[in-house]
Design an enzyme around this catalytic site. Structure first.
Site, mmCIF file in Angstrom:
data_model
loop_
_atom_site.group_PDB
_atom_site.id
_atom_site.type_symbol
_atom_site.label_atom_id
_atom_site.label_comp_id
_atom_site.label_asym_id
_atom_site.label_seq_id
_atom_site.Cartn_x
_atom_site.Cartn_y
_atom_site.Cartn_z
ATOM 1 N N HIS A 218 39.502 -15.613 11.539
ATOM 2 C CA HIS A 218 40.284 -17.003 12.327
ATOM 3 C C HIS A 218 38.516 -17.592 12.003
ATOM 4 O O HIS A 218 38.705 -18.374 12.199
ATOM 5 C CB HIS A 218 39.984 -16.782 14.065
ATOM 6 C CG HIS A 218 41.391 -15.781 14.128
ATOM 7 N ND1 HIS A 218 42.788 -15.751 14.295
ATOM 8 C CD2 HIS A 218 40.880 -14.148 14.782
ATOM 9 C CE1 HIS A 218 42.892 -14.528 14.942
ATOM 10 N NE2 HIS A 218 42.364 -13.768 14.881
ATOM 11 N N SER B 263 24.787 -33.682 -9.269
ATOM 12 C CA SER B 263 25.956 -35.289 -8.757
ATOM 13 C C SER B 263 26.048 -36.540 -9.012
ATOM 14 O O SER B 263 24.365 -36.562 -9.311
ATOM 15 C CB SER B 263 25.682 -35.398 -6.969
ATOM 16 O OG SER B 263 26.194 -36.997 -6.551
ATOM 17 N N LYS C 48 21.398 -33.658 -4.159
ATOM 18 C CA LYS C 48 22.836 -33.001 -4.609
ATOM 19 C C LYS C 48 22.997 -31.709 -4.981
ATOM 20 O O LYS C 48 22.128 -31.592 -6.574
ATOM 21 C CB LYS C 48 24.377 -33.831 -4.450
ATOM 22 C CG LYS C 48 24.505 -34.540 -3.261
ATOM 23 C CD LYS C 48 25.093 -33.775 -2.353
ATOM 24 C CE LYS C 48 26.328 -32.631 -2.182
ATOM 25 N NZ LYS C 48 27.459 -33.722 -2.374
ATOM 26 N N GLU D 176 34.315 -24.251 -6.388
ATOM 27 C CA GLU D 176 35.577 -24.913 -6.110
ATOM 28 C C GLU D 176 36.647 -24.633 -7.196
ATOM 29 O O GLU D 176 37.381 -24.733 -7.004
ATOM 30 C CB GLU D 176 34.741 -26.662 -6.157
ATOM 31 C CG GLU D 176 33.505 -26.595 -4.628
ATOM 32 C CD GLU D 176 33.423 -28.227 -4.831
ATOM 33 O OE1 GLU D 176 33.895 -28.949 -3.964
ATOM 34 O OE2 GLU D 176 32.751 -28.414 -5.872
#
Ligand code: ARG
Length: 446
Positions: free
Chosen positions: A139, A260, A266, A273
């Site tokens: 979970h 970024s 970043k 992704e």
């Protein structure tokens, strides 16, 4: 033509289209439909077409609807009347089905090899992970500590099943449809067994309607590719989580991370992704093609031309994804302190405490309640769990030692479990399995 053409995407089949034509022409000459001189003229022309295709000098014409018509047109230009005999006893229906099967045999094996390469990286990283442990989750809540090697091999076993699915699908792909003609075979003395052998297929079709009128092997290949994509997506999602400041379990190598355009600090996990995002597109390739197949009567229908784009897209995407994800996992750095600190939360040992009571005769449900009550008290701020355990009449100092950092994972001792002893056995079994899969995927693929 703009609507019905397939040349723009079936061009990539040219090596297979030429291979199919070479076999077909040999078959025609063998039974006397072409003379040896005609056969040789066509074979020379096919070789010329192959070299033009190979070096990019092939000039496609406005009437070239697909790769099959383009090759045949050029062969006829080059070989004259002999070239006009190339398509004898053949239809584009059995021809294109043959081309795609030849292409798929080769390409799916490459994917299988690359999945094995990813398994190999997971194995190497598991071997090097030693005693490093992290929380195992259910979970997405911390459940029990597991060795990092155990976690990595969990993905490795799943990928191994994907390789087995590919090998299994390849058995059904490895059937030659050439000689089925448009749908019903031929009045000419063609020998589909001969052309099947020439092309390196394991055998020929049994039923001509089935040969040109079925695409279940393509749906199956799409499913396996999509499943690989989904497994990569799930690994990608874990890397997205693990590389957050909140988890901090892993750091990506700069070569596999992106910056970024606006935020200087970043470091983004774009590969992970995209492994996740592109799985959606693969599911679309699969379900779109299943919808295309649904409701088609026997045998060939032009709808089947729609098999190629989803198949090629899925193949291209999976090949790219495997390269990128394999590199990302091979080069990522673990942060064992963070993993272990997360796994050493005192409450992670709750099940060990309950099982300690069970070994001393307490029924498990009672043990669950006793430990659960102590966990509730520690969460309410009444003290550290180890102190509450040490002071508890049913538990005491010996049980309290189970709460210490690093103890719990050592106690996962059952076969297939997450602790050092069963993981050592598992590593050995994984090496054996991987060697089998490597041997099964390093066959010569034409
Ligand atoms: N480009 C077509 C395909 O991919 C070739 C078959 C066309 N056959 C036909 N009878 N119109 O399916």
């Amino acid at each position: 033509m703009a609507y019905t053409e397939s040349l723009s995407f079936d061009q990539r089949l040219w090596p297979d289209d030429i291979a199919g034509s070479v076999a077909h022409v040999r078959g025609l000459a063998r039974v006397g439909i072409l003379t040896e001189a005609e056969r040789d003229a066509v074979l020379v022309a096919l070789e010329q077409v192959a070299s033009e295709m190979g070096d990019g000098s092939f000039a496609f014409g406005p009437s070239d609807e697909d790769i099959h018509t383009a090759v045949e047109r050029r062969v006829t230009e080059l070989a004259g009347p002999a070239g006009a005999k190339l398509h004898t006893g053949r239809s584009r229906n059995d021809q294109s089905a043959t081309d795609v099967r030849l292409w798929l045999k080769r390409e799916l094996m490459v994917v299988a090899q690359r999945v094995v390469a990813l398994q190999d990286v997971l194995l190497q990283r598991a071997e090097a992970a030693g005693g490093t442990y992290l929380p195992g989750y259910t979970h997405l809540q911390r459940a029990q500590p597991v060795l990092l090697a155990h976690h990595l091999l969990a993905h490795g076993w799943a990928l191994g099943r994907d390789v087995e699915r590919m090998l299994d699908a390849l058995e059904r792909i490895d059937v030659s449809p050439l000689g089925a003609g448009a749908l019903a075979g031929s009045s000419l003395p063609l020998d589909p067994d001969f052309t099947a052998t020439e092309l390196g297929f394991a055998g020929r079709f049994e039923n001509s309607l089935d040969a040109v009128g079925s695409r279940d092997h393509i749906a199956e290949a799409l499913f396996v590719l999509t499943l690989v994509g989904i497994n990569l997506s799930r690994m990608g999602e874990e890397f997205v989580l693990w590389t957050t400041d909140e988890f901090g379990f892993a750091k990506l190598d700069d070569g596999y991370a992106t910056g970024s355009s606006m935020l200087p600090q970043k470091k983004n996990p774009d590969i992970a992704e995209l492994a996740r995002g592109k799985a959606g597109r693969l599911i679309g390739d699969l379900t779109g093609f299943l919808a295309t197949m649904k409701g088609l009567p026997l045998s060939y229908n032009r709808d089947y031309q729609e098999d190629k784009e989803p198949l090629f897209d899925a193949m291209d995407q999976i090949r790219l994804a495997l390269g990128a994800v394999t590199g990302m996992i091979a080069t990522a750095a673990w942060v064992p302190e963070r993993m272990q600190a997360a796994a050493d939360a005192e409450t992670s040992s709750a099940t060990d405490l309950a099982e300690w009571l069970v070994q001393r005769g307490t029924p498990f449900r009672d043990a669950h309640a006793i430990v659960g009550a102590l966990v509730r008290r520690t969460l309410a701020g009444e003290g550290a769990l180890r102190d509450l355990v040490a002071a508890d009449p049913a538990l005491g100092p010996e049980a309290a030692a189970l709460v210490a950092p690093g103890v719990s994972v050592q106690r996962r001792t059952t076969p297939g479990g997450a602790g050092p002893a069963p993981v050592a056995v598992q590593l050995e079994r994984f090496r054996i399995k991987l060697a089998e899969l490597r041997a099964a995927t390093t066959g010569d693929v034409r």
